[in-house]
Structure formats: C-alpha cells, structure tokens
Motif scaffolding. Structure first.
Motif, mmCIF file in Angstrom:
data_model
loop_
_atom_site.group_PDB
_atom_site.id
_atom_site.type_symbol
_atom_site.label_atom_id
_atom_site.label_comp_id
_atom_site.label_asym_id
_atom_site.label_seq_id
_atom_site.Cartn_x
_atom_site.Cartn_y
_atom_site.Cartn_z
ATOM 1 N N LYS A 199 -49.837 -23.625 82.213
ATOM 2 C CA LYS A 199 -51.015 -24.510 82.256
ATOM 3 C C LYS A 199 -51.046 -25.474 81.065
ATOM 4 C CE LYS A 199 -54.482 -21.330 80.268
ATOM 5 N NZ LYS A 199 -53.860 -20.006 80.210
ATOM 6 N N TYR A 200 -50.374 -25.100 79.961
ATOM 7 C CA TYR A 200 -50.329 -26.018 78.812
ATOM 8 C C TYR A 200 -49.219 -27.064 78.967
ATOM 9 C CZ TYR A 200 -53.395 -22.590 76.690
ATOM 10 O OH TYR A 200 -54.449 -21.745 76.438
ATOM 11 N N LEU A 201 -48.214 -26.759 79.796
ATOM 12 C CA LEU A 201 -47.111 -27.704 79.987
ATOM 13 C C LEU A 201 -47.393 -28.700 81.096
ATOM 14 C CD1 LEU A 201 -43.868 -25.473 79.811
ATOM 15 C CD2 LEU A 201 -44.935 -26.767 77.975
ATOM 16 N N ARG A 202 -48.104 -28.274 82.132
ATOM 17 C CA ARG A 202 -48.229 -29.084 83.354
ATOM 18 C C ARG A 202 -48.789 -30.471 83.064
ATOM 19 N NH1 ARG A 202 -48.839 -25.962 88.674
ATOM 20 N NH2 ARG A 202 -49.267 -28.075 89.364
ATOM 21 N N LYS A 203 -48.076 -31.495 83.555
ATOM 22 C CA LYS A 203 -48.538 -32.883 83.375
ATOM 23 C C LYS A 203 -49.874 -33.109 84.072
ATOM 24 C CE LYS A 203 -44.979 -35.213 85.030
ATOM 25 N NZ LYS A 203 -43.969 -36.200 85.385
ATOM 26 N N ASP A 204 -50.077 -32.402 85.206
ATOM 27 C CA ASP A 204 -51.316 -32.610 85.965
ATOM 28 C C ASP A 204 -52.475 -31.785 85.392
ATOM 29 O OD1 ASP A 204 -50.020 -30.295 86.717
ATOM 30 O OD2 ASP A 204 -50.609 -30.403 88.816
ATOM 31 N N GLN A 205 -52.235 -31.072 84.253
ATOM 32 C CA GLN A 205 -53.345 -30.349 83.609
ATOM 33 C C GLN A 205 -53.427 -30.722 82.128
ATOM 34 O OE1 GLN A 205 -53.486 -26.117 84.580
ATOM 35 N NE2 GLN A 205 -52.963 -26.533 86.708
ATOM 36 N N GLY A 206 -52.992 -31.939 81.811
ATOM 37 C CA GLY A 206 -53.147 -32.446 80.440
ATOM 38 C C GLY A 206 -51.941 -32.263 79.541
ATOM 39 N N GLY A 207 -50.873 -31.574 80.034
ATOM 40 C CA GLY A 207 -49.662 -31.390 79.224
ATOM 41 C C GLY A 207 -48.687 -32.553 79.407
ATOM 42 N N ASN A 208 -47.481 -32.357 78.892
ATOM 43 C CA ASN A 208 -46.450 -33.415 78.948
ATOM 44 C C ASN A 208 -45.273 -33.033 79.839
ATOM 45 O OD1 ASN A 208 -47.632 -35.050 76.685
ATOM 46 N ND2 ASN A 208 -47.249 -33.127 75.611
ATOM 47 N N GLY A 209 -45.410 -31.944 80.627
ATOM 48 C CA GLY A 209 -44.232 -31.396 81.310
ATOM 49 C C GLY A 209 -43.408 -30.638 80.272
ATOM 50 N N GLY A 210 -42.255 -30.124 80.703
ATOM 51 C CA GLY A 210 -41.413 -29.410 79.726
ATOM 52 C C GLY A 210 -40.525 -28.400 80.413
ATOM 53 N N VAL A 211 -40.116 -27.401 79.636
ATOM 54 C CA VAL A 211 -39.161 -26.429 80.178
ATOM 55 C C VAL A 211 -39.537 -25.017 79.727
ATOM 56 C CG1 VAL A 211 -37.509 -26.930 78.299
ATOM 57 C CG2 VAL A 211 -36.702 -25.846 80.380
ATOM 58 N N ILE A 212 -39.406 -24.087 80.673
ATOM 59 C CA ILE A 212 -39.581 -22.664 80.371
ATOM 60 C C ILE A 212 -38.208 -22.005 80.481
ATOM 61 C CG2 ILE A 212 -40.678 -20.492 81.059
ATOM 62 C CD1 ILE A 212 -43.089 -22.100 82.004
ATOM 63 N N LEU A 213 -37.802 -21.368 79.386
ATOM 64 C CA LEU A 213 -36.467 -20.772 79.314
ATOM 65 C C LEU A 213 -36.649 -19.267 79.146
ATOM 66 C CD1 LEU A 213 -33.844 -19.900 77.522
ATOM 67 C CD2 LEU A 213 -33.508 -21.773 79.133
ATOM 68 N N ASN A 214 -36.261 -18.500 80.124
ATOM 69 C CA ASN A 214 -36.442 -17.047 80.064
ATOM 70 C C ASN A 214 -35.131 -16.361 79.713
ATOM 71 O OD1 ASN A 214 -39.167 -17.264 80.677
ATOM 72 N ND2 ASN A 214 -38.796 -17.252 82.882
ATOM 73 N N MET A 215 -35.230 -15.348 78.845
ATOM 74 C CA MET A 215 -34.027 -14.674 78.343
ATOM 75 C C MET A 215 -33.643 -13.519 79.258
ATOM 76 S SD MET A 215 -31.548 -14.322 76.340
ATOM 77 C CE MET A 215 -31.895 -15.669 75.209
ATOM 78 N N SER A 216 -32.515 -13.676 79.932
ATOM 79 C CA SER A 216 -31.952 -12.569 80.698
ATOM 80 C C SER A 216 -30.748 -12.032 79.913
ATOM 81 C CB SER A 216 -31.593 -13.029 82.115
ATOM 82 O OG SER A 216 -31.043 -11.958 82.837
ATOM 83 N N SER A 217 -29.671 -11.740 80.597
ATOM 84 C CA SER A 217 -28.495 -11.127 79.965
ATOM 85 C C SER A 217 -27.398 -11.102 81.019
ATOM 86 C CB SER A 217 -28.850 -9.692 79.553
ATOM 87 O OG SER A 217 -27.699 -8.903 79.375
ATOM 88 N N ILE A 218 -26.176 -10.867 80.587
ATOM 89 C CA ILE A 218 -25.108 -10.588 81.560
ATOM 90 C C ILE A 218 -25.509 -9.360 82.395
ATOM 91 C CG2 ILE A 218 -23.725 -9.122 80.021
ATOM 92 C CD1 ILE A 218 -21.207 -10.463 81.215
ATOM 93 N N SER A 219 -26.340 -8.483 81.794
ATOM 94 C CA SER A 219 -26.855 -7.309 82.525
ATOM 95 C C SER A 219 -27.877 -7.701 83.592
ATOM 96 C CB SER A 219 -27.501 -6.312 81.558
ATOM 97 O OG SER A 219 -26.551 -5.820 80.660
ATOM 98 N N HIS B 276 -45.990 -31.835 88.262
ATOM 99 C CA HIS B 276 -46.243 -30.959 87.088
ATOM 100 C C HIS B 276 -45.213 -31.146 85.970
ATOM 101 C CE1 HIS B 276 -43.063 -28.243 88.509
ATOM 102 N NE2 HIS B 276 -43.635 -28.240 89.699
ATOM 103 N N GLY B 277 -43.981 -31.548 86.296
ATOM 104 C CA GLY B 277 -42.977 -31.858 85.264
ATOM 105 C C GLY B 277 -42.397 -30.659 84.529
ATOM 106 N N VAL B 278 -42.425 -29.484 85.165
ATOM 107 C CA VAL B 278 -41.948 -28.284 84.453
ATOM 108 C C VAL B 278 -40.684 -27.730 85.134
ATOM 109 C CG1 VAL B 278 -42.543 -25.976 83.590
ATOM 110 C CG2 VAL B 278 -44.319 -27.738 83.791
ATOM 111 N N ARG B 279 -39.666 -27.457 84.315
ATOM 112 C CA ARG B 279 -38.429 -26.826 84.798
ATOM 113 C C ARG B 279 -38.377 -25.370 84.330
ATOM 114 N NH1 ARG B 279 -34.329 -28.552 82.069
ATOM 115 N NH2 ARG B 279 -35.451 -29.798 80.522
ATOM 116 N N PHE B 280 -37.653 -24.533 85.081
ATOM 117 C CA PHE B 280 -37.556 -23.094 84.777
ATOM 118 C C PHE B 280 -36.074 -22.701 84.810
ATOM 119 C CE2 PHE B 280 -41.365 -24.069 87.111
ATOM 120 C CZ PHE B 280 -42.379 -23.340 86.503
ATOM 121 N N ASN B 281 -35.573 -22.196 83.704
ATOM 122 C CA ASN B 281 -34.163 -21.772 83.656
ATOM 123 C C ASN B 281 -34.050 -20.437 82.921
ATOM 124 O OD1 ASN B 281 -32.852 -24.144 84.872
ATOM 125 N ND2 ASN B 281 -33.654 -25.228 83.089
#
Ligand SMILES: NC(=O)C1=CN([C@@H]2O[C@H](COP(=O)(O)OP(=O)(O)OC[C@H]3O[C@@H](n4cnc5c(N)ncnc54)[C@H](O)[C@@H]3O)[C@@H](O)[C@H]2O)C=CC1
Ligand SMILES: CCCCC/C=C\C=C\C(=O)C/C=C\C/C=C\CCCC(=O)O
Length: 274
Positions: A120-140, A176-181
């Motif tokens: 909600k803080y990233l979303r362009k349509d809710q006052g943010g600038n868009g952006g990226v969410i990077l989640n930490m996984s693993s080879i596991s 919304h301008g948000v990417r997820f990787n």
C-alpha cells in the motif's frame, strides 16, 4: 530503475546478505532502512554504514517480523525518515527445523505480511511511486533439501507466493507500478551458515544429518560464495524493470532465471478478462 535517491527497506538487514545488499544500495546512491530484531547488530550496522555513506542516508528500526504491528511501524518510521519508499526486501530468515512454527512464521508468513503491508505504500494508485518487492528464497526453494525439509518448505512457499502475486497483479501494473521477484541463492558464507559448523548447534535446531552437514560446512565455508556476490546480483534484479515474477537462482557459476512449468489452464486464466 535508477537506484539514486531511492529508498530501500531491508528486513534482516543487520547481518549477512541483507547487510551486504544495504551497503551496495548505499553505494548506488540509495537510502536504506535496516529492519532487524537484533538491536545491537542493527545499531552497529547503521553506525558502520553512516560513517561511510552519511547519517542522513541510513537508519535502523528494531522490528520482529513475526509481529505485524512491528512491520507496520517499521514502514511508517522509514517513510517518516526518508519521505518515500521504493524497494522492499523481505530477507529476514532463520534455520530451525525443531521450531518449525517459528521457522514458517519468520521465513514465510512474514514475507507475505511484509508484501501485503508494504504494497500500500508502494502503489502508485495509493500515493506511492511504484517500486519492487524482492523476497528472499533459496536454492532450497527450487529443489529438495534432505537436511532442511521445513526450511525448504518455507523457501518453496516464498517462490510460489512471489510468482503468484506477480502474475495476479501483472495485468494492472500500469496502475500500481509494483513488481515482485525472488532470489534463490546457493549456500553463502554468512553468520547463519557459520553458526552451523558446530554439530551441537545443528542438533539443537533439529537439522537432519547433523554430523555430515557440520563436516561439510566446516570444510567448505571458506570457499562458499560471499554475501557481496548475492548483493550484486540482487541489485541487478531490483533495478531491471523488465523483470516481474522472476525466481533468480544465484550460484558460483552465475545466475539463471527458473521458469515455472507451462500449463494451458493457468496460461488461459492469466488472460481472463475481469
Ligand atoms: N546464507 C545462505 O546460505 C543462504 C541464505 N538465504 C536466506 O537469506 C536470508 C538472509 O540470510 P543470511 O544473511 O545468511 O543470515 P544472517 O543470519 O546473517 O542474517 C539474518 C538476519 O535476519 C535477522 N532476523 C532473524 N529473525 C528475525 C525476525 N524475527 N525479525 C527481524 N529480523 C530477524 C537476524 O537478526 C539477522 O540479522 C535468509 O532468509 C536466508 O534464509 C538463502 C539462501 C542461502
Ligand atoms: C550443503 C551445505 C548446506 C548448508 C546449509 C546452510 C544454510 C543453507 C541455507 C540455504 O538457504 C540453502 C542453501 C544451500 C543448501 C542447499 C541445500 C542443502 C544441501 C544439503 C541438503 O540436501 O540438505
């Protein structure tokens, strides 16, 4: 994404891969909030980084990612300090097969919570600038791990959640301008892995094949890839605006993007008009 003057929020940023990524973001001219449950390590990390990159550019917020209220407060304090938010790295993680409920809570539930609250803080349509969410996984998160089955379950969960969020929201990305990787590193020389050299520590944490794993870690830890190498590749992924829904495997041989299997049902559903 040009990283200069962007603001990054990194959970587990006081140590290991999170700390290395914080430092690299600062080198690229970004500002960083280090979010961690370990106050002593967090304050030390920030005072080291402030000397090199300036006090105005880095801050520490104490936060236990298993507490939703802590995460919300950490987002608020980050935006209060820097005035914006562009990058969320849900990176905090533990290895503890005995306490698998805590393991799931830190490694998976908190990734979902950090994504949902941060969105909600990233979303362009809710006052943010868009952006990226990077989640930490693993080879596991991509292959079985016989020593770490519950850990592997959390990391598979991170891959599944991240790809699903990216696919689910891709149709409206212009709005919304948000990417997820997510990133999936192989074994990396960090305090988490160094703590596995002792067979007592492995046994306490219920890790399977403790003696064999302890021997392996002791013999190989000096040759494992370094946190700075994971950070370099993570930053490339963060900045690459063509990437959404990527699962990036990082090994000593380089990086590879692992594609999910195709299935017509899911392909067609992704194209459904809503
Ligand atoms: N080191 C490795 O071989 C690999 C690590 N990973 C993942 O990378 C991430 C970072 O791991 P490392 O840098 O190796 O570990 P680390 O132990 O050096 O750093 C983890 C940080 O997370 C923090 N943390 C733990 N529980 C927390 C909580 N409840 N709330 C807030 N912060 C918390 C710790 O205080 C610590 O500063 C983890 O998600 C780990 O599963 C993935 C692949 C390989
Ligand atoms: C082979 C060394 C394992 C050391 C485990 C320590 C930390 C692991 C962190 C990870 O995120 C996983 C990274 C690499 C190990 C991958 C699989 C474990 C291999 C052994 C097994 O099958 O359990």
């Amino acid at each position: 994404m040009n990283l200069k003057d962007k603001v990054g929020f990194i959970t587990g940023g006081a140590s290991g891969i999170g700390y290395a990524t914080a430092e690299l973001l600062l080198q690229h001219g970004a500002k960083v909030a280090i979010i961690d449950v370990n106050s002593e390590a967090g304050r030390k990390a920030v005072s080291n980084l402030a000397v090199k990159y300036g006090e105005a550019n880095v801050t520490f917020v104490k936060c236990d990612v298993t507490e939703d209220g802590d995460i919300e407060e950490a987002f608020k304090q980050t935006i209060a300090k820097f005035g914006r938010l562009d990058i969320i790295m849900n990176n905090a993680g533990i290895l503890n097969e005995s306490n698998y409920k805590l393991l799931i809570s830190v490694n998976l539930t908190a990734v979902i919570t950090g994504t949902m609250l941060g969105l909600k803080y990233l979303r362009k349509d809710q006052g943010g600038n868009g952006g990226v969410i990077l989640n930490m996984s693993s080879i596991s998160g991509l292959k079985p791990s016989l020593c770490l089955p519950a850990y592997a379950a959390t990391k598979h969960g991170v891959v599944g959640y991240t790809r699903s969020m990216a696919n689910s929201m891709a149709a409206d990305i212009d709005v919304h301008g948000v990417r997820f990787n997510c990133v999936c590193p192989e074994c990396t020389d960090t305090p988490m892995v160094r703590s596995l050299e002792s067979v007592d520590s492995l046994n306490r944490r219920g890790i399977h094949h403790a003696q064999a794993l302890s021997n392996y870690v002791s013999e190989n830890v000096d040759d494992m890839i370094k946190a700075s190498y994971i950070a370099e590749n993570t930053i490339k992924l963060l900045a690459d605006e063509t990437k959404n829904g990527a699962a990036m495997l990082i090994t000593s041989k380089g990086v590879a993007f692992i594609d999910p299997p195709e299935h017509p049902y899911f392909t067609d559903r992704a194209n459904l008009k809503r």
